[in-house]
Structures are given as C-alpha cells and as structure tokens.
Design a protein around this motif. Sequence first.
Motif, mmCIF file in Angstrom:
data_model
loop_
_atom_site.group_PDB
_atom_site.id
_atom_site.type_symbol
_atom_site.label_atom_id
_atom_site.label_comp_id
_atom_site.label_asym_id
_atom_site.label_seq_id
_atom_site.Cartn_x
_atom_site.Cartn_y
_atom_site.Cartn_z
ATOM 1 N N ARG A 277 -96.222 46.461 95.682
ATOM 2 C CA ARG A 277 -95.000 47.267 95.780
ATOM 3 C C ARG A 277 -94.667 47.547 97.243
ATOM 4 N NH1 ARG A 277 -96.045 52.687 93.175
ATOM 5 N NH2 ARG A 277 -97.884 52.451 94.493
ATOM 6 N N PRO B 254 -90.914 46.671 93.365
ATOM 7 C CA PRO B 254 -91.709 45.444 93.515
ATOM 8 C C PRO B 254 -91.466 44.779 94.866
ATOM 9 C CG PRO B 254 -90.709 45.539 91.344
ATOM 10 C CD PRO B 254 -90.121 46.671 92.127
ATOM 11 N N ASN B 255 -92.543 44.317 95.461
ATOM 12 C CA ASN B 255 -92.460 43.662 96.770
ATOM 13 C C ASN B 255 -91.892 42.259 96.597
ATOM 14 O OD1 ASN B 255 -92.840 42.517 99.286
ATOM 15 N ND2 ASN B 255 -94.904 43.333 99.559
#
Length: 513
Positions: free
Chosen positions: A221, A212-213
């Motif tokens: 992502r 996940p970003n």
Amino acid sequence: AYVIYTSGSTGLPKGVAIAHRNVLALIDWSSRVYSADDLQGVLASTSICFDLSVWELFVTLSSGGFIVLARNALELPELADRDRVRLINTVPSAIAALQRSGQIPSSVRIINLAGEPLKQALVDTLYQQPGLQHVYDLYGPSEDTTYSTYTRREAGGQANIGRAISNTQSYILSPDLQPVPVSSAGELYLAGAGVTRGYLARPGLTAEKFVPNPFSSDGGRVYRTGDLTRYRADGVIEYIGRIDHQVKVRGFRIELGEIEARLVQQAAVREAFVLAQDGDNGQQLVAYIVPSETTEAIEAQAALRENIKAALKAHLPDYMVPAYLLFLEALPLTPNGKLDRKALPKVDAQQLQQVYVAPQSELEQQIAAIWADVLKLEQVGVTDNFFELGGDSIISIQVVSRARQAGIRFTPRDLFQYQTVQGLAAVAEQGEGGVQIDQGPVRGATALLPVQQWFFESPMSERHHWNQSVLLKPAQALRAEVVENALQALWVQHDALRLQFSQQADGWSARFT
C-alpha cells in the motif's frame, strides 16, 4: 505498538495504529544517519502525544544514547544538565524562540527540525551558533511513523525536504496515480516499512488514505499525504503546501475545517472561516466570525470572544483554539461567490487591546513589560487578555521562563486561568522559593506493571532467588546506626523499595507497605 491521534476534518480525531515493525524501520534508518556519539545527550522535551517523542525516546535509548529530560524545549535554559545536551529534536518555532534569546547551549552539535516548514532564514541563523555541525530537516506524517524524508540543510541553500529515508519509497503522483514530470507539482505518496496499519476502527477512512501501491506486485500500500510537492532535477523533494484545508502550526497538524465546524455549532456564530497567518511569533490561528447578532460595543465584543473561546476549549485542545477572533459584518466574496481570502483584514493585536489601564504595582509593571516584550507590543494594560493579544501555549512558556528569571513565579496553567496582568499578578509569587512537590509515601494496592506481569507469568521455581547483589568494601569503619538511618531514609523515600507482591487465587497483586 501504539495509537497516536491526529486532528480530523469532521470533528472526530483519527487514531493512527503504529505497529512494532514500523518503529523498527525508523530506528534502523536513524542508526545509519546518527552515530552512538551523536545520541549522547538528546533533549527529550516532546509530549508522548506527539510523534516526535518516538524518535527522542525509542531511537536514542535503543541506540545506546541517553536523554536529558525536560517538560518542553523552552525549558532548556533552566535545566541543570543543559550543557550535556548534544542534540535537539523539536519544531522550528521552538528552536527559533531559543535562538532569539541566545539560550542554545554551546554543547549542541545537531538540531533536528520537523513538524513545520523550515525557512532558510532560520537555517542560516542557526549555523551561526558556536559548535553547531548539522541542521536536519525531517518530514513525515504520523501515518508513516514520524519521518519519511530527510535532508541536511545547508547555510545559504534552498528549502527542501530531501529524499526518502531507508525502507521508504516516495512517489509524486497526479490525481490518476501517474508520476508527474520533474519540477511539476503533485501529491506525495509514501510506501515502505514505516507505513502504518491505518486508522483505528475507521476502515472507510483507512481505505481512502491507504491505497494499493500501483508500483508494487506484492499487494503493498501507499499512503496519500495530502501534501503538494515536486521533484527537483537532482531528485530532492520540495514541499509546496497542503492540498486540502489542513495546516501545521507549531508542529501540530490541524484541520481548519474542524475548528470552523465547532464555531458554527455555536448559536452566537452565523459564519466562520479559519486560517493560519504568519506573525511576529510564528504562525497563529485566526478566526473570522460573522456573529448572529451584530454588536459594536467593545465590552460586548470582548465578552463574546471569551464565550466563544470557552465553548471551543470544551471540545478542542488549546493549540486548536484560535489566538485571534475577528468579527466581520460579512465574509468578503469574489464576483463568483467564493470567499475572497485576499480581502480578509490582517490581524493587528493592538486593535484587540482593551482601553489602556496602566499597571499600578511594581509586580504588575514587571509582568506587563514581559508580555509586551514577548508579544512584541508597545505596551500592555492590566486588563488586556494575553490570548487575545496573540499569546498561545508555546508563548506562555516563554513568559513563564522570562518571569522566573525576574524572580516572579507562576505556571502556564496560572496564565491560562488568569489571562490578564491584573489577574496574574494576584496569584504570582516573588522570591527565590520554588514549587514544593508532595514527597509523602505512597500506600496501598497498585496495578502490576507490564514487566511485573511478565515476570509472574513466567515459569520460575524460586522467584525470590531472582536478584542481584554487589559487595562494597568501605575505605574506613562505618557506624552501624548511621548506615541503618540512611537505609531507613531510602526505604521511606523510594516507594518501590516498599512494594510487596503476593499470590492470590486470581493471580498476583502488588501493594505499597
């Protein structure tokens, strides 16, 4: 959409699933950097198994350019259309080989280099090429659709991989996913439209590498590259190296642990360590091996090398088979028990040469001289093994090209099959003749191409009206029998003109008549 495979650390290659939108992002960025004029003559020389080909083919053709097709970049000097090549897109080791032999056409204006670290010395040398305007350094993993950052390298400048391309964001983070200060090293993470779906049928690995970003609120992502980098004060990214045990050799991404795993599976190998070592012909893989049974006889060691390499080739592609196998009584260790890399002996190709047996015939002498020159050795005997002397797939292409210039003909496959001067001389041909390709007509049933499937699935009332025509007016009277013979020759030579389609109960089928 496509799946492209990269090397895996467990012996199982990873299939990267690239979607249509990922490629569109690459094309969109390219159209901002390269004009349609830049793409009028792009050398298409990369295997479609290697993602540099995505740029050569999709970007060029979708932008109104044209390609000059070659089996590999080192074949460029032999192409009839070599002087139409305006842009070369390849790896640094290949362009260095072309530059050393003075075989870069003066028509080339742009050189794109990717897949390996680009040394400043090579950049400086390339800018001495007449007519060359730009040398671009392109960086990116397959997981981010070919390219992620780029820069125009300058003569006399400093090595760097530039800034993120459009539609891409780059982050240099600490292990706890926090941004590191300028000039501090950290792992490079990539986000944006080029980030792919993940690894085919490997959800666990996908979750590990596509995370996940932390800087996004829309569920995006980032991809963990495993590359150690740092930001300069001006925002440019510098590449430092791999965080893990992965390297790039001649553009191929290789997990050294995968090779080591294959080595220790062999009964003849007790311990093994593999690294990429710089040499006269670029980086080459070196395997340090502790055999299960110690042997000092030169003949026995040569046979053992041959058996080990044969076993590796049964499971690994040629570019992952080490050029050198060095036998040690034990791997050197530091006082705390770790491998002491500095204590590993350097490779000397001449130490691996057999007892020198001088070439006898003129053909053997010519082949030996070519090997010695390309491999940068003082002399080569007729029983020396090309690959044990440091030869590899790219160098083999240079040897084939040099031999052709001397009127000696053999293929890279011949060189892989007959690895000594003596063996190669027995199958090589001399003279001006060329390879004869079977031009016989194709007959029988064939599968429908995707565009043909689409055509027959589309609702059309009169399919036979789907055609094109052009009216030609000859400048002088034509002889009907000559025209008929010419059309007959075309009909025989071009198999597609003899393709018939018919509708069956289970759908449409195709057959060459």
